[in-house]
Design an enzyme around this catalytic site. Structure first.
Site, mmCIF file in Angstrom:
data_model
loop_
_atom_site.group_PDB
_atom_site.id
_atom_site.type_symbol
_atom_site.label_atom_id
_atom_site.label_comp_id
_atom_site.label_asym_id
_atom_site.label_seq_id
_atom_site.Cartn_x
_atom_site.Cartn_y
_atom_site.Cartn_z
ATOM 1 N N TYR A 41 -8.538 57.607 -31.902
ATOM 2 C CA TYR A 41 -8.685 56.025 -32.148
ATOM 3 C C TYR A 41 -9.922 55.536 -31.153
ATOM 4 C CZ TYR A 41 -3.946 56.153 -33.671
ATOM 5 O OH TYR A 41 -2.732 56.474 -34.512
ATOM 6 N N HIS A 99 -1.834 65.569 -33.656
ATOM 7 C CA HIS A 99 -2.203 64.483 -34.604
ATOM 8 C C HIS A 99 -2.020 64.801 -35.956
ATOM 9 C CE1 HIS A 99 -4.124 60.242 -34.766
ATOM 10 N NE2 HIS A 99 -3.555 60.322 -35.445
#
Length: 268
Positions: A41, A99
């Site tokens: 992110y 992830h």
């Protein structure tokens, strides 16, 4: 140290720079204590600064971050986590996730899951988990780590994508489901069934969706840059959906998957 995960967290996906900082700052002021971020992110430093500036004791917070695929190799895994912890201004995270599973096994799953477990053994995370794993990949992960080691699988879940095979597998193996993108970028908030139920409860469509997710025993992490929405989402607990309403929402599933990059696994 926070050992239980709050059912509603503040997500930070797609929030950059000042937006990420302000969103977390507002969420913490409103009473959120569960914050979700990830290396990819690019906002861990802003999230960490907002947490530091809030002066909320670290023990009251539940912080999640996720290791990106580029850092899966043994040589990179723990150094990348230590960099994340520096950005987050914390000695540990409450939950560390893989992830995305690798499609090509360029780094074998056993290698990156071994590093994940090592992070827990070193006290760099309290819990370990996975994200975007299919039932076959979850089975493989359990073979590697053992039953009961994986705290959660964070997957896309909303009324239009109910991901039942994955959820059933999680429940069979005592793995928490964390639902991301619960509003499907706002698509489900315009749904006639959801809107009618919301009207019935004098609630917002978002509150209905959050109640539907959390009543099923899942955790969820919507993100917003608007204080009004962050505050409103916290009121989901005032909405108690009936069995009939839960069943109505269950009929909305249409395999409407939004998070489907080219490196995604072969979904169930």
């Amino acid at each position: 140290m926070s050992t239980t995960i709050p059912a509603l967290g503040a997500g930070t996906f797609r929030l950059k720079g000042q937006d990420a900082y302000q969103s977390v700052e507002m969420a913490l002021k409103l009473g959120y204590r569960h914050i979700d971020t990830a290396q990819i992110y690019g906002n861990e430093a802003e999230v960490g600064q907002a947490i530091a500036d809030s002066q909320i004791p670290r023990s009251e917070l539940f912080i999640t971050t996720k290791i990106w695929t580029d850092n899966f190799a043994q040589a990179d895994f723990l150094p990348s986590l230590k960099e994340s912890l520096e950005k987050l201004q914390s000695d540990y995270v409450d939950l560390l996730l893989i992830h995305w599973p690798l499609k090509d096994e360029s780094v074998p799953m056993v290698e990156y899951l071994t590093e994940l477990k090592k992070a827990k053994d070193l006290g760099l995370t309290l819990h370990i988990g996975i994200s975007n794993f299919t039932t076959a990949q979850m089975a493989q992960a359990i073979d590697i780590l053992g039953e009961g080691e994986i705290f959660t699988n964070q997957v896309e879940v909303h009324p239009y994508l109910q991901n039942r095979a994955v959820i059933e597998f999680c429940q069979q193996h005592n793995m928490l489901v964390t639902a991301y993108m619960p509003f499907a970028y706002g698509d489900v908030l315009k749904d006639d069934v959801i809107c009618a139920i919301a009207e019935n409860h004098q609630a917002t469509p978002a509150q209905v969706v959050l109640a539907w997710i959390i009543q099923q025993g899942y955790v969820t992490i919507p993100s917003s840059t608007k204080e009004k929405n962050l505050a409103s989402n916290l009121e989901y607990s005032k909405v108690k959906l009936s069995e009939a309403e839960m069943k109505q929402i269950a009929t909305l599933d249409r395999n409407h998957r939004l998070a489907n990059p080219d490196f995604a696994p072969d979904w169930d």
